[in-house]
Motif scaffolding. Structure first.
Motif, PDB file in Angstrom:
ATOM      1  N   UNK A  24      22.845  44.798  33.997  1.00 33.30           N
ATOM      2  CA  UNK A  24      24.175  44.700  33.376  1.00 33.30           C
ATOM      3  C   UNK A  24      24.206  43.621  32.301  1.00 33.30           C
ATOM      4  N   UNK A  25      23.551  42.486  32.553  1.00 31.49           N
ATOM      5  CA  UNK A  25      23.493  41.413  31.558  1.00 31.49           C
ATOM      6  C   UNK A  25      22.799  41.907  30.289  1.00 31.49           C
ATOM      7  N   UNK A  26      21.696  42.642  30.445  1.00 33.57           N
ATOM      8  CA  UNK A  26      20.975  43.159  29.279  1.00 33.57           C
ATOM      9  C   UNK A  26      21.851  44.125  28.482  1.00 33.57           C
ATOM     10  N   UNK A  27      22.563  45.021  29.181  1.00 35.15           N
ATOM     11  CA  UNK A  27      23.407  46.002  28.490  1.00 35.15           C
ATOM     12  C   UNK A  27      24.543  45.329  27.734  1.00 35.15           C
ATOM     13  N   UNK A  28      25.191  44.365  28.387  1.00 36.31           N
ATOM     14  CA  UNK A  28      26.308  43.695  27.727  1.00 36.31           C
ATOM     15  C   UNK A  28      25.851  42.835  26.563  1.00 36.31           C
ATOM     16  N   UNK A  29      24.651  42.248  26.662  1.00 27.75           N
ATOM     17  CA  UNK A  29      24.119  41.498  25.518  1.00 27.75           C
ATOM     18  C   UNK A  29      23.838  42.428  24.350  1.00 27.75           C
TER      19      UNK A  29
END
Length: 561
Positions: free
Chosen positions: A346-351
């Motif tokens: 999720x962190x990768x997608x939101x970044x």
């Protein structure tokens, strides 16, 4: 006006010039009518002057007619009174002279009648003016009438006048026009009965109304000339007065046009303290307030653009650091617990989404500041569409959407910025896949001698009436409650329409609820050319027709965010 076909050829040749003259006259009349109508609609001064001229002409004409008619009646009344007074004395004189005759068969009666008429004519100064005296007995056929001067009075003495005098014994008169040797003119014909011992004779006195008629004509001419001059002066006065009122309004209109064109320092000249001066002062005050407000808004907009650009740039540095840490965590997610691994994903997608948002914000700020530059070069657009479809294959597969390409078999070379065109197509195709509801998406390309067009058609929820303009607004969404699969920033179509404008092209939308939507990108083949039409129509074609090759001859209205 056309000559009938059954007419002989010589007659038709004669009628041809008449036909041309008719057409020329009709055309000139039509043009004059158009010019007059345009002047009536557009000019307040023309309307006021025209209404003033028409109303004053009617009033002056009615007054002039009354004055001329009244003057003629007064002149005729004076002449009638004068003639009546003289005729009364003449009738008494004739009665006195005829007392010596007891019967109509008296042989001396004709001589007496001649002497009476001669005496009446000599004793009347009006004879020099053409007055005629006649004494007759209408009921005595053997008694010849005596007239001096010797003229034919049958045209002047009407049977109605004879009956009134001879039968009813009345003093009567009438005005008749006749020629009694001095030209055709009006005569006042007065008749009176002359009683005698043997019966009744009739004395007629014919007075020419030359002086009275000339005076009446002079009065009518004077009234006419005075009326025309008065109407002309009223028209000039109305034009001057309306000019005093209309001129400041025209100046205000021109000043307002300059203000709307961006010349915010334009002001009206204030003269005096009347209503027009107060209007000019109020207008200037309004312009001053508008200028301050516009300058303030421009400053706020400049600060907002600068803030967006500065924030976007400043966020790049911490984003790079966070991106490096996130990439490290994402690479090692297999060694973490499932919950921590999911958090890393999720962190990768939101970044990724955050980075896209910063990129779009920087691009929008460049458009707002006017710093966007077009790097045009000859490019084959067919492979560009292919690359876009290839990059979105994963998204289409996840959405269960089939992307159909209808592209020309030959290369389509256009002077464009390939990076910007690819970005526009990527936004259009991505939005179509997201909103297609699992139905096919059709990409069509066509070109002509001046332009190339690409349409992206989906068969999803479509657009409601009016949303085809709102769809290009920043951060606008047709259904805010709907979950996004692509995680877009809401700026894609706004950037796309700016990219199309930068090329000198159009980006338009069409949609209908339940029928899907169509987005059309039209670009000139040569950089700097002006578009007049698009090789593809915007609305879907009816069933049984093919979409490529259909032309839209009317230049479309560009939809601006």
């Amino acid at each position: 006006m056309r000559a009938p076909s059954w007419l002989p050829e010589p007659v038709r040749r004669v009628l041809r010039p008449v036909r041309r003259l008719w057409r020329t006259g009709a055309l000139r009349t039509r043009r004059s009518t158009v010019v007059a109508r345009r002047a009536w609609r557009r000019s307040l001064q023309v309307r006021v002057v025209t209404i003033t001229l028409v109303s004053s002409s009617l009033l002056v004409g009615a007054f002039g007619l009354f004055v001329a008619t009244r003057s003629a009646d007064i002149l005729l009344s004076r002449a009638t009174a004068d003639v009546e007074a003289r005729l009364d004395s003449k009738a008494q004189y004739a009665t006195t002279q005829l007392r010596v005759h007891r019967q109509v068969f008296d042989a001396r009666l004709p001589t007496t009648l001649s002497d009476i008429v001669q005496s009446l004519s000599e004793g009347d100064p009006g004879q020099s003016g053409g007055a005629v005296v006649t004494l007759r007995g209408e009921q005595y056929p053997n008694l010849r009438p005596v007239t001096l001067p010797a003229v034919d009075t049958s045209e002047v003495i009407s049977p109605e006048l004879v009956r009134a005098i001879a039968e009813r014994g009345e003093v009567a008169w009438q005005v008749r026009t006749a020629d009694l040797g001095e030209g055709r003119q009006k005569y006042l014909v007065y008749g009176s009965p002359v009683p005698t011992r043997f019966g009744q004779l009739q004395l007629y006195y014919l007075v020419p109304l030359t002086t009275e008629d000339s005076a009446a004509n002079e009065i009518r001419t004077t009234v006419l000339i005075t009326g025309l001059v008065l109407v002309l002066l009223l028209g000039i006065l109305a034009a001057l007065v309306t000019r005093l009122v209309v001129q400041p309004v025209r100046v205000a209109a021109r000043t307002a046009q300059r203000l709307s064109a961006g010349l915010l320092d334009q002001r009206m000249k204030v003269d005096g303290e009347d209503d027009l001066a107060r209007l000019a002062a109020s207008f200037n005050q309004m312009a001053e307030n508008l200028q301050r407000q516009i300058v303030r808004l421009e400053e706020m907009s400049r600060l907002q653009r600068r803030f967006t650009s500065d924030v976007s740039h400043e966020l790049r540095t911490p984003l790079t650091t966070v991106r490096m840490a996130a990439d490290l965590i994402f690479a090692e997610r297999d060694d973490f617990d499932p919950a921590v691994a999911r958090s890393a994903e999720l962190l990768q997608a939101e970044l990724d989404r955050f980075e896209d948002l910063l990129t779009d914000l920087l691009e929008i700020s460049r458009f707002d500041a006017g710093f966007a530059i077009l790097d045009a070069e000859p490019t084959d657009l067919v492979p560009v569409v292919g690359r876009v479809v290839e990059r979105l294959e994963g998204l289409a597969e996840r959405a269960g959407v089939v992307v159909e390409q209808r592209l020309p078999a030959e290369p389509v070379i256009a002077e464009v910025d390939p990076r910007r065109v690819e970005r526009v197509l990527r936004n259009l195709v991505g939005n179509a896949v997201e909103h297609s509801e699992g139905r096919p998406v059709i990409i069509t390309m066509a070109c002509d001698d001046a332009a190339v067009a690409v349409t992206v058609r989906d068969h999803g929820v479509g657009l409601k009436p009016g949303e085809e303009k709102l769809v290009f607004n920043r951060f606008w969404r047709a259904d805010p409650s709907r979950a996004r699969q692509t995680g877009g920033t809401g700026l894609g179509l706004s950037i796309s329409v700016e990219d199309a404008r930068l090329h000198g092209g159009w980006l338009e939308a069409w949609g209908s609820p339940g029928e899907g939507a169509v987005f059309r990108l039209t670009l000139p083949l040569r950089a700097g050319d002006r578009l007049a039409s698009s090789p593809l129509r915007l609305e879907p074609v009816p069933a049984g027709q093919t979409e490529p090759g259909d032309r839209t001859e009317d230049a479309p209205v560009e939809v601006a965010p």
